[in-house]
Design a protein around this motif. Structure first.
Motif, PDB file in Angstrom:
ATOM      1  N   PRO A  64      46.932  20.491  69.952  1.00 59.50           N
ATOM      2  CA  PRO A  64      47.414  19.313  69.220  1.00 59.50           C
ATOM      3  C   PRO A  64      46.318  18.451  68.615  1.00 59.50           C
ATOM      4  CG  PRO A  64      47.685  19.025  71.587  1.00 59.50           C
ATOM      5  CD  PRO A  64      47.318  20.454  71.372  1.00 59.50           C
ATOM      6  N   GLN A  65      45.098  18.519  69.136  1.00 58.21           N
ATOM      7  CA  GLN A  65      44.004  17.701  68.614  1.00 58.21           C
ATOM      8  C   GLN A  65      43.143  18.443  67.596  1.00 58.21           C
ATOM      9  OE1 GLN A  65      44.010  14.484  69.449  1.00 58.21           O
ATOM     10  NE2 GLN A  65      45.809  15.018  70.692  1.00 58.21           N
ATOM     11  N   LEU A  66      43.529  19.655  67.243  1.00 47.28           N
ATOM     12  CA  LEU A  66      42.727  20.461  66.324  1.00 47.28           C
ATOM     13  C   LEU A  66      42.699  19.827  64.942  1.00 47.28           C
ATOM     14  CD1 LEU A  66      41.165  23.181  66.101  1.00 47.28           C
ATOM     15  CD2 LEU A  66      43.322  24.203  65.325  1.00 47.28           C
ATOM     16  N   GLN A  67      41.517  19.559  64.450  1.00 46.92           N
ATOM     17  CA  GLN A  67      41.339  18.957  63.121  1.00 46.92           C
ATOM     18  C   GLN A  67      40.953  20.059  62.128  1.00 46.92           C
ATOM     19  OE1 GLN A  67      41.930  15.634  62.453  1.00 46.92           O
ATOM     20  NE2 GLN A  67      42.620  15.510  64.588  1.00 46.92           N
ATOM     21  N   LEU A  68      41.959  20.705  61.582  1.00 47.07           N
ATOM     22  CA  LEU A  68      41.712  21.859  60.727  1.00 47.07           C
ATOM     23  C   LEU A  68      42.849  21.987  59.724  1.00 47.07           C
ATOM     24  CD1 LEU A  68      39.516  24.094  60.636  1.00 47.07           C
ATOM     25  CD2 LEU A  68      41.051  25.515  62.011  1.00 47.07           C
ATOM     26  N   SER A  69      42.515  22.324  58.500  1.00 50.09           N
ATOM     27  CA  SER A  69      43.533  22.525  57.473  1.00 50.09           C
ATOM     28  C   SER A  69      43.625  24.000  57.108  1.00 50.09           C
ATOM     29  CB  SER A  69      43.194  21.715  56.216  1.00 50.09           C
ATOM     30  OG  SER A  69      42.057  22.251  55.562  1.00 50.09           O
ATOM     31  N   ALA A  70      44.734  24.359  56.479  1.00 47.87           N
ATOM     32  CA  ALA A  70      44.886  25.726  55.991  1.00 47.87           C
ATOM     33  C   ALA A  70      43.796  26.052  54.981  1.00 47.87           C
ATOM     34  CB  ALA A  70      46.273  25.906  55.372  1.00 47.87           C
ATOM     35  N   ALA A  71      43.487  25.100  54.107  1.00 47.65           N
ATOM     36  CA  ALA A  71      42.473  25.334  53.077  1.00 47.65           C
ATOM     37  C   ALA A  71      41.113  25.658  53.687  1.00 47.65           C
ATOM     38  CB  ALA A  71      42.372  24.107  52.169  1.00 47.65           C
ATOM     39  N   GLU A  72      40.758  24.985  54.774  1.00 47.21           N
ATOM     40  CA  GLU A  72      39.475  25.262  55.436  1.00 47.21           C
ATOM     41  C   GLU A  72      39.457  26.680  56.013  1.00 47.21           C
ATOM     42  OE1 GLU A  72      37.721  21.225  57.304  1.00 47.21           O
ATOM     43  OE2 GLU A  72      39.763  21.708  57.956  1.00 47.21           O
ATOM     44  N   ILE A  73      40.575  27.107  56.575  1.00 45.95           N
ATOM     45  CA  ILE A  73      40.658  28.462  57.122  1.00 45.95           C
ATOM     46  C   ILE A  73      40.541  29.494  56.013  1.00 45.95           C
ATOM     47  CG2 ILE A  73      42.191  30.109  58.272  1.00 45.95           C
ATOM     48  CD1 ILE A  73      43.259  27.762  59.934  1.00 45.95           C
ATOM     49  N   PHE A  74      41.270  29.282  54.917  1.00 40.37           N
ATOM     50  CA  PHE A  74      41.239  30.245  53.816  1.00 40.37           C
ATOM     51  C   PHE A  74      39.848  30.329  53.190  1.00 40.37           C
ATOM     52  CE2 PHE A  74      45.880  28.815  53.156  1.00 40.37           C
ATOM     53  CZ  PHE A  74      46.305  29.600  54.211  1.00 40.37           C
ATOM     54  N   ALA A  75      39.152  29.199  53.129  1.00 42.01           N
ATOM     55  CA  ALA A  75      37.810  29.164  52.530  1.00 42.01           C
ATOM     56  C   ALA A  75      36.811  29.974  53.326  1.00 42.01           C
ATOM     57  CB  ALA A  75      37.330  27.725  52.376  1.00 42.01           C
ATOM     58  N   ALA A  76      37.108  30.209  54.605  1.00 47.59           N
ATOM     59  CA  ALA A  76      36.192  30.950  55.470  1.00 47.59           C
ATOM     60  C   ALA A  76      36.074  32.422  55.089  1.00 47.59           C
ATOM     61  CB  ALA A  76      36.621  30.827  56.930  1.00 47.59           C
ATOM     62  N   ARG A  77      36.920  32.899  54.200  1.00 51.05           N
ATOM     63  CA  ARG A  77      36.872  34.309  53.797  1.00 51.05           C
ATOM     64  C   ARG A  77      35.559  34.666  53.123  1.00 51.05           C
ATOM     65  NH1 ARG A  77      40.763  34.686  48.451  1.00 51.05           N
ATOM     66  NH2 ARG A  77      39.732  36.701  48.273  1.00 51.05           N
ATOM     67  N   THR A  78      34.935  33.685  52.467  1.00 52.62           N
ATOM     68  CA  THR A  78      33.666  33.938  51.794  1.00 52.62           C
ATOM     69  C   THR A  78      32.541  33.223  52.527  1.00 52.62           C
ATOM     70  OG1 THR A  78      34.035  32.061  50.301  1.00 52.62           O
ATOM     71  CG2 THR A  78      34.760  34.219  49.558  1.00 52.62           C
ATOM     72  N   ILE A  79      31.385  33.831  52.561  1.00 49.39           N
ATOM     73  CA  ILE A  79      30.230  33.262  53.244  1.00 49.39           C
ATOM     74  C   ILE A  79      29.553  32.281  52.296  1.00 49.39           C
ATOM     75  CG2 ILE A  79      27.984  33.769  54.256  1.00 49.39           C
ATOM     76  CD1 ILE A  79      29.048  36.509  55.001  1.00 49.39           C
ATOM     77  N   THR A  80      29.382  31.047  52.772  1.00 49.86           N
ATOM     78  CA  THR A  80      28.722  30.031  51.981  1.00 49.86           C
ATOM     79  C   THR A  80      27.657  29.355  52.851  1.00 49.86           C
ATOM     80  OG1 THR A  80      30.209  28.223  52.609  1.00 49.86           O
ATOM     81  CG2 THR A  80      30.877  29.605  50.754  1.00 49.86           C
ATOM     82  N   ASP A  81      26.951  28.430  52.257  1.00 50.88           N
ATOM     83  CA  ASP A  81      25.912  27.685  52.983  1.00 50.88           C
ATOM     84  C   ASP A  81      26.435  26.387  53.573  1.00 50.88           C
ATOM     85  OD1 ASP A  81      23.992  29.573  52.411  1.00 50.88           O
ATOM     86  OD2 ASP A  81      23.480  28.634  50.502  1.00 50.88           O
ATOM     87  N   ARG A  82      27.737  26.166  53.500  1.00 45.67           N
ATOM     88  CA  ARG A  82      28.261  24.889  53.988  1.00 45.67           C
ATOM     89  C   ARG A  82      28.228  24.844  55.505  1.00 45.67           C
ATOM     90  NH1 ARG A  82      33.464  25.635  55.776  1.00 45.67           N
ATOM     91  NH2 ARG A  82      34.516  27.508  55.121  1.00 45.67           N
TER      92      ARG A  82
END
Length: 209
Positions: A191-209
């Protein structure tokens, strides 16, 4: 050498057959052994990102649960067995699982806090077959992470787009909530997880963020 079995077989026969040190995964579907395809890099990136976020949340909140490396879920009908991409188990319940110590087998829904499947081309398994079996097992929460929007329109809408579907057990039936953008996902398991669907989907590509 992997022994050949005549189908249909039972779940216990499947577990006994399962090769040690297997280089790929297998599942049991209605008595038939199915070799799982190798994951793409994007698929693996998404799994790794979610697992790392959940590991952090487990430690931060001191939840009495764990994420195992391997796990087989035994369906109620004794003809199917699944290996979720990610599964969170309740530590206290594992003592009640007779097949856990030697075979990593889970048979009771209340041993599971959360099961997650990341969708690939065989999306029907995640949206149709596994939903029904996980519901019958009594698994309280199940995520389908469809980062490419591959699922049927009746599941993720029209036009299709990347969607995270959260199934939560209410009075023995799954209630479904869909998440697609930057709003925080709502999980009863975390219940305390601070995560959005968009953040999960963005993880498909490797970035420097």
């Amino acid at each position: 050498m992997i022994a050949t079995l005549t189908t249909p077989i039972s779940f216990d026969e499947f577990v006994d057959w399962y090769p040690e040190n297997a280089t790929c995964k297998y599942e049991l579907r209605n008595g038939a052994i199915v070799k799982m395809p190798l994951a793409t890099g994007e698929h693996s990136n998404v799994i790794g990102f979610i697992a790392s976020e959940l590991h952090f949340e487990i430690r931060r909140s001191q939840y009495p649960c764990l994420i195992p490396g391997d796990c087989l879920l035994k369906a109620i009908d004794d003809k199917s067995g699944y290996q979720p991409d990610i599964i969170v188990l309740n530590k206290a319940q594992l003592a009640e699982e007779p097949g856990w110590q030697k075979k990593s087998v889970i048979t009771k829904g209340d041993s599971v806090r959360l099961a997650i499947e990341v969708v690939s081309t065989n999306w029907q398994d995640d949206y149709l077959r596994k939903v029904g079996d996980y519901e019958l097992m009594g698994i309280p929460e199940y995520w389908i992470v469809d980062y490419l929007g591959l699922g049927g329109r009746r599941f993720i809408g029209n036009p299709k787009k990347p969607t995270l579907s959260i199934y939560q057990l209410v009075d023995g039936e799954y209630q479904i909530t869909l998440f697609t953008g930057n709003e925080r996902i709502e999980s009863l398991a975390f219940p305390q997880l601070q995560l959005s669907a968009a953040e999960i989907f963005a993880a498909r590509t490797i970035t420097d963020r």
